[in-house]
Design an enzyme around this catalytic site. Sequence first.
Site, PDB file in Angstrom:
ATOM      1  N   ARG A  99      32.580  41.098  38.101  1.00 63.29           N
ATOM      2  CA  ARG A  99      33.491  40.985  36.971  1.00 63.29           C
ATOM      3  C   ARG A  99      34.473  42.145  37.007  1.00 63.29           C
ATOM      4  O   ARG A  99      34.104  43.280  37.314  1.00 63.29           O
ATOM      5  CB  ARG A  99      32.723  40.989  35.642  1.00 63.29           C
ATOM      6  CG  ARG A  99      31.912  39.727  35.402  1.00 63.29           C
ATOM      7  CD  ARG A  99      32.819  38.519  35.155  1.00 63.29           C
ATOM      8  NE  ARG A  99      32.062  37.289  34.901  1.00 63.29           N
ATOM      9  CZ  ARG A  99      31.731  36.405  35.812  1.00 63.29           C
ATOM     10  NH1 ARG A  99      32.080  36.627  37.077  1.00 63.29           N
ATOM     11  NH2 ARG A  99      31.071  35.309  35.505  1.00 63.29           N
ATOM     12  N   GLU A 156      42.890  39.441  33.780  1.00 60.65           N
ATOM     13  CA  GLU A 156      43.258  38.384  34.709  1.00 60.65           C
ATOM     14  C   GLU A 156      44.134  37.369  33.976  1.00 60.65           C
ATOM     15  O   GLU A 156      43.782  36.959  32.878  1.00 60.65           O
ATOM     16  CB  GLU A 156      42.010  37.669  35.253  1.00 60.65           C
ATOM     17  CG  GLU A 156      41.188  38.529  36.192  1.00 60.65           C
ATOM     18  CD  GLU A 156      40.016  37.782  36.801  1.00 60.65           C
ATOM     19  OE1 GLU A 156      39.905  36.549  36.576  1.00 60.65           O
ATOM     20  OE2 GLU A 156      39.204  38.400  37.494  1.00 60.65           O
ATOM     21  N   HIS A 168      40.771  35.782  41.973  1.00 62.81           N
ATOM     22  CA  HIS A 168      39.523  35.178  41.489  1.00 62.81           C
ATOM     23  C   HIS A 168      39.289  33.844  42.211  1.00 62.81           C
ATOM     24  O   HIS A 168      39.137  32.786  41.598  1.00 62.81           O
ATOM     25  CB  HIS A 168      39.570  34.963  39.978  1.00 62.81           C
ATOM     26  CG  HIS A 168      38.200  34.965  39.357  1.00 62.81           C
ATOM     27  ND1 HIS A 168      37.949  35.444  38.086  1.00 62.81           N
ATOM     28  CD2 HIS A 168      36.994  34.537  39.826  1.00 62.81           C
ATOM     29  CE1 HIS A 168      36.663  35.311  37.806  1.00 62.81           C
ATOM     30  NE2 HIS A 168      36.072  34.762  38.858  1.00 62.81           N
TER      31      HIS A 168
END
Length: 314
Positions: free
Chosen positions: A233, A262, A281
Amino acid sequence: MKILLPDTTELDPDLPEGWEAVTIDARAEIPAEHQDAQVLVVWGASRRHLASAAENLHDLRLVQSLAAGVDGILEAGFGEDVQIATGAGLHSLTVSEHTLGLLLSILRRLPESKQAQERHEWSQELGGMQPLNPEGRMTSLVGARVLIWGFGQIGQTLAPVLSALGATVRGAARSAGERAGFEVLADDDVLAALPEVDVLINILPGGDATRGLVGREVLDALPDHAVLINVGRGTTVDQGALAEALEAGTLGAAALDVTDPEPLPAEDPLWDAPRLLITPHAAGGRPVGADERIRENLLALDGDGEIIQLAERG
């Protein structure tokens, strides 16, 4: 009985007898005609979707996430009688694959090779006869000392692959011991072990306990040649401290598949940090085995069996 499937991925589970599947918009409120559902499958759901489900699905018995993390689901306000299952294990192969790709790209200097290609340059620095892991730089997994921090299913999938390529691999988790044949350190012992780590792979979960955990103290403890990979994370890494370490040369290189926030804003200085590889990601995003997991948990629900990967609720 009815199960609601998201339209954000292709799903076609072999449903047990008596179950009906309906695909709905995972970004919208639950349609009134489907508020009699007993199971909701979540993948890429909006907050509005989850809030609507928590408020209106009065017959709901199970929320099946296809993601490993269920923080958003837990925050949506589902009743205590609703079981919540995580998608842990559905991303082990893809995240392991991506992690290996990031690590090998850094060690084998593929970004520099791409830059040389764009210059039409056959780089003598990058090719030809090269020393194995010369002083001050990691260039191979052969002999590399790897620590996987957050040694769950993804870590246990990745570890034997790294080991097969010549690395010495250990894990780190809440408690020490052995998992999947690999030594596991307790979280409290990680800092003392870092001076002997060449590659630190971060697969830590999010939350208050891990926020900024990979910060200055951790980065300072690593050797100057060490490589950091984060596929856990974004909140677990102090990005300012990371950029400083890369600028100062006290960290060999890093690769991030996750950031905080993000998407990472275009003006964020992290983009320009040296020896840093960023992917958007992209490690997971493809739940492998989702249909089978859904069927197994429906069978468990029908037969009062044990739900696979049932989430803990505080």
